[in-house]
Design a protein around this motif. Structure first.
Motif, PDB file in Angstrom:
ATOM      1  N   PRO A  12       0.849  -1.200   0.000  1.00 14.29           N
ATOM      2  CA  PRO A  12       0.000   0.000   0.000  1.00 14.29           C
ATOM      3  C   PRO A  12       0.881   1.245   0.000  1.00 14.29           C
ATOM      4  O   PRO A  12       1.894   1.292   0.690  1.00 14.29           O
ATOM      5  N   TYR A  14       0.875   5.573   0.106  1.00 15.38           N
ATOM      6  CA  TYR A  14       0.193   6.852   0.213  1.00 15.38           C
ATOM      7  C   TYR A  14       1.257   7.939   0.207  1.00 15.38           C
ATOM      8  O   TYR A  14       2.054   8.032   1.138  1.00 15.38           O
ATOM      9  N   GLU A  16       4.071   8.199  -1.528  1.00 16.47           N
ATOM     10  CA  GLU A  16       5.375   7.557  -1.307  1.00 16.47           C
ATOM     11  C   GLU A  16       6.347   7.796  -2.460  1.00 16.47           C
ATOM     12  O   GLU A  16       7.214   6.964  -2.715  1.00 16.47           O
ATOM     13  N   ASP A  50      -3.117   4.466  -2.532  1.00 16.18           N
ATOM     14  CA  ASP A  50      -4.247   4.804  -1.670  1.00 16.18           C
ATOM     15  C   ASP A  50      -4.599   6.294  -1.797  1.00 16.18           C
ATOM     16  O   ASP A  50      -4.474   7.067  -0.863  1.00 16.18           O
ATOM     17  N   ASP A 105       7.806   1.795   2.682  1.00 20.48           N
ATOM     18  CA  ASP A 105       8.935   2.600   3.140  1.00 20.48           C
ATOM     19  C   ASP A 105      10.197   1.803   3.470  1.00 20.48           C
ATOM     20  O   ASP A 105      11.157   2.362   3.973  1.00 20.48           O
ATOM     21  N   GLN A 107      10.890  -0.208   5.812  1.00 19.54           N
ATOM     22  CA  GLN A 107      11.246  -0.374   7.223  1.00 19.54           C
ATOM     23  C   GLN A 107      11.341  -1.850   7.575  1.00 19.54           C
ATOM     24  O   GLN A 107      12.081  -2.238   8.456  1.00 19.54           O
ATOM     25  N   SER A 213       6.534   9.499   8.245  1.00 21.48           N
ATOM     26  CA  SER A 213       5.477   8.557   8.597  1.00 21.48           C
ATOM     27  C   SER A 213       4.121   9.093   8.167  1.00 21.48           C
ATOM     28  O   SER A 213       3.834  10.276   8.296  1.00 21.48           O
ATOM     29  N   LYS A 214       3.309   8.193   7.615  1.00 25.87           N
ATOM     30  CA  LYS A 214       1.954   8.584   7.224  1.00 25.87           C
ATOM     31  C   LYS A 214       0.979   8.235   8.351  1.00 25.87           C
ATOM     32  O   LYS A 214      -0.215   8.226   8.177  1.00 25.87           O
TER      33      LYS A 214
HETATM   34  N1  UDP Z   1      -0.444   4.130   3.981  1.00 22.30           N
HETATM   35  C1  UDP Z   1      -1.565   4.027   3.157  1.00 22.30           C
HETATM   36  N2  UDP Z   1      -2.636   4.858   3.424  1.00 22.30           N
HETATM   37  C2  UDP Z   1      -2.630   5.785   4.437  1.00 22.30           C
HETATM   38  C3  UDP Z   1      -1.482   5.846   5.281  1.00 22.30           C
HETATM   39  C4  UDP Z   1      -0.411   4.997   5.019  1.00 22.30           C
HETATM   40  O1  UDP Z   1      -1.604   3.214   2.242  1.00 22.30           O
HETATM   41  O2  UDP Z   1      -3.622   6.488   4.596  1.00 22.30           O
HETATM   42  C5  UDP Z   1       0.705   3.228   3.712  1.00 22.30           C
HETATM   43  C6  UDP Z   1       2.053   3.913   3.575  1.00 22.30           C
HETATM   44  O3  UDP Z   1       2.279   4.365   2.277  1.00 22.30           O
HETATM   45  C7  UDP Z   1       3.015   2.823   3.998  1.00 22.30           C
HETATM   46  C8  UDP Z   1       2.209   2.019   5.012  1.00 22.30           C
HETATM   47  O4  UDP Z   1       0.851   2.381   4.820  1.00 22.30           O
HETATM   48  O5  UDP Z   1       3.333   1.958   2.922  1.00 22.30           O
HETATM   49  C9  UDP Z   1       2.641   2.308   6.447  1.00 22.30           C
HETATM   50  O6  UDP Z   1       2.682   3.689   6.689  1.00 22.30           O
HETATM   51  P1  UDP Z   1       3.897   4.391   7.448  1.00 22.30           P
HETATM   52  O7  UDP Z   1       5.168   3.746   7.062  1.00 22.30           O
HETATM   53  O8  UDP Z   1       3.802   5.863   7.221  1.00 22.30           O
HETATM   54  O9  UDP Z   1       3.546   4.050   8.963  1.00 22.30           O
HETATM   55  P2  UDP Z   1       4.570   3.822  10.191  1.00 22.30           P
HETATM   56  O10 UDP Z   1       5.605   2.847   9.703  1.00 22.30           O
HETATM   57  O11 UDP Z   1       5.147   5.151  10.490  1.00 22.30           O
HETATM   58  O12 UDP Z   1       3.718   3.271  11.280  1.00 22.30           O
END
Ligand code: UDP
Ligand code: MG
Length: 323
Positions: A12, A14, A16, A50, A105, A107, A213-214
Motif C-alpha cells: 500500500p 500513500y 510515497e 491509496d 517505506d 522499514q 510517517s503517514k
Molecule cells: N499508507 C496508506 N494509506 C494511508 C497511510 C499509510 O496506504 O492512509 C501506507 C504507507 O504508504 C506505507 C504504510 O501504509 O506503505 C505504512 O505507513 P507508514 O510507514 O507511514 O507508517 P509507520 O511505519 O510510520 O507506522
C-alpha cells in the motif's frame, strides 16, 4: 524442487514518491532471486495507490511499463492503510497463490521475504514478520506500542506481539480472510483468528528509507482504538462489573449513613442524598452494562464472520478451504 507458486508482494502506498524507486529495485531483486532459485515460479509486485496526492501513481504506471513485474491499483480516494491493504490482498487472493504484504517505506526487512517463502514451501500458511527490537522507534512509540499489545492481550484479543502488517499468506488463508465481510479492519488481529499453520520470521526494523510517517499520532490512536473495539466486547462487560462494584459500595454507604443518622451526627438530607447517589449510580451503570451485553451480541452478529474455517479434510478433493 521446482515450485509452481505465483507470489504477489502487496504494497500500500500513500504519497510515497520518495521511496518507490528504491522499493521497486529491492523487491524486484528479491523476486528475481526467488525465481532464480526455483522457490517460486513467478513473482509480481502489486502497488496499491491509496489516493496519493503526489506523483505516486505516475511512478507506478511508469514502473509497470518498464518492469514486467510491477502491477498497480489506484484507489479513487484515500481509504487508509488497512483498507488499501485489504484491496491488494483481495486482488492477490484471485490472482496469486501466495501474497506478502509489506509497507512501501522499506522499514521491514525485504530479505525476510526469502525466509517466509521457505516456510511457505514447507506447507506453512501464514508467516508473521516480527520485529526483534524497536531501536529505531522513538521512546514514545515503543512504549505506547508495548502498552497497546498488553492491553489487547488482557482484553482477550489474539495478536502476535510486535507484528505489524508484514506477513506472507497462502491462497486459502487469503480467500478465508476476504470472506470476512466486516468493514472495520484490524488485519493483524483478523489474520490471527484464522488459525491455519503459522510461523514467525524475526527481523530488525529499520528507519524509514525516505519521506515521513503517514501515521501521525492521531491516526495511531484511532487505529489502536479501532483494534480494541473491533476485537473485544470486554470493555462493555467491564461496565457491568463497575456497576456491581458501585452497588456494593452503596450498601456500605447505606449502613454507614444510617448509623451516622441514628447517632444524630448528620445534617438533614445528608443520609438520603448519600444513599441515593451511590445506589442510583450503581443501578445506572449496571443497566448500561446489561444493554452493552446485548449490543455486544448484535455487534458479533452484524460482523457476519464465518462460523468456522476448515483447515484439512481426509477427503482429497476437499483439502483446502473454499468460501
Ligand atoms: N499508507 C496508506 N494509506 C494511508 C497511510 C499509510 O496506504 O492512509 C501506507 C504507507 O504508504 C506505507 C504504510 O501504509 O506503505 C505504512 O505507513 P507508514 O510507514 O507511514 O507508517 P509507520 O511505519 O510510520 O507506522
Ligand atoms: Mg513505516
Amino acid at each position: 524442487m521446482k515450485q509452481h507458486t505465483r507470489l504477489m508482494i502487496v504494497v500500500p502506498c500513500y504519497n510515497e514518491e520518495e521511496v518507490l524507486h528504491e522499493t521497486t529495485r529491492q523487491l524486484t531483486a528479491i523476486l528475481q532471486r526467488l525465481e532464480g532459485s526455483g522457490q517460486i515460479a513467478s513473482g509480481k509486485i502489486l502497488y496499491v495507490d491509496d489516493g496519493s496526492k503526489d506523483t505516486t501513481w505516475q511512478l507506478i504506471k511508469g514502473f509497470s511499463k518498464e518492469n514486467g513485474k510491477v502491477e498497480g491499483l489506484k484507489l479513487a480516494h484515500n481509504v487508509g492503510h488497512q483498507q488499501a491493504l485489504w484491496a491488494g490482498l483481495e486482488w492477490a487472493s484471485a490472482h496469486a497463490d501466495a501474497a506478502v504484504s509489506i509497507d512501501a517505506d522499506l522499514q521491514d526487512d525485504v530479505e525476510s521475504i526469502i525466509d517466509m517463502v521457505e516456510y511457505y514451501n514447507k506447507g506453512i500458511d501464514i508467516v508473521y514478520g516480527v520485529r526483534k527490537e524497536r531501536k529505531t522507534d522513538t521512546f514514545f512509540k515503543r512504549n505506547t506500542a508495548l502498552f497497546f499489545y498488553r492491553l489487547m492481550h488482557s482484553l482477550g484479543g489474539e495478536i502476535v506481539y510486535n507484528h505489524a502488517d508484514f506477513r506472507l499468506m497462502s491462497k486459502r488463508t487469503l480467500q478465508a480472510l476476504v470472506s470476512y465481510p466486516e468493514r472495520n479492519l484490524f488485519l493483524r488481529g483478523m489474520v490471527c483468528t484464522l488459525g491455519f499453520p503459522s510461523a514467525i520470521v524475526y527481523y530488525d526494523r529499520k528507519e524509514r528509507f525516505a519521506g515521513e510517517s503517514k501515521y501521525p499520532l492521531k491516526k495511531m490512536l484511532s487505529f489502536a482504538l479501532d483494534g480494541i473495539t473491533s476485537f473485544s466486547v470486554r470493555p462493555l462487560r467491564y461496565i457491568v462489573v463497575l456497576g456491581l462494584l458501585f452497588i456494593l459500595i452503596s450498601i456500605i454507604a447505606i449502613i454507614y449513613g444510617l448509623v451516622r443518622f441514628a447517632e444524630g451526627q448528620t445534617i438533614p438530607g445528608w443520609t438520603s442524598l448519600m444513599i441515593s447517589v451511590w445506589f442510583i449510580g450503581g443501578a445506572v451503570l449496571t443497566s448500561i452494562g446489561i444493554i452493552g451485553e446485548y449490543i455486544g451480541k448484535i455487534y458479533k452478529e452484524v460482523k457476519q464472520r464465518p462460523r468456522y474455517l476448515i483447515e484439512e479434510c481426509t477427503e482429497e478433493d476437499n483439502k483446502s478451504y473454499k468460501p
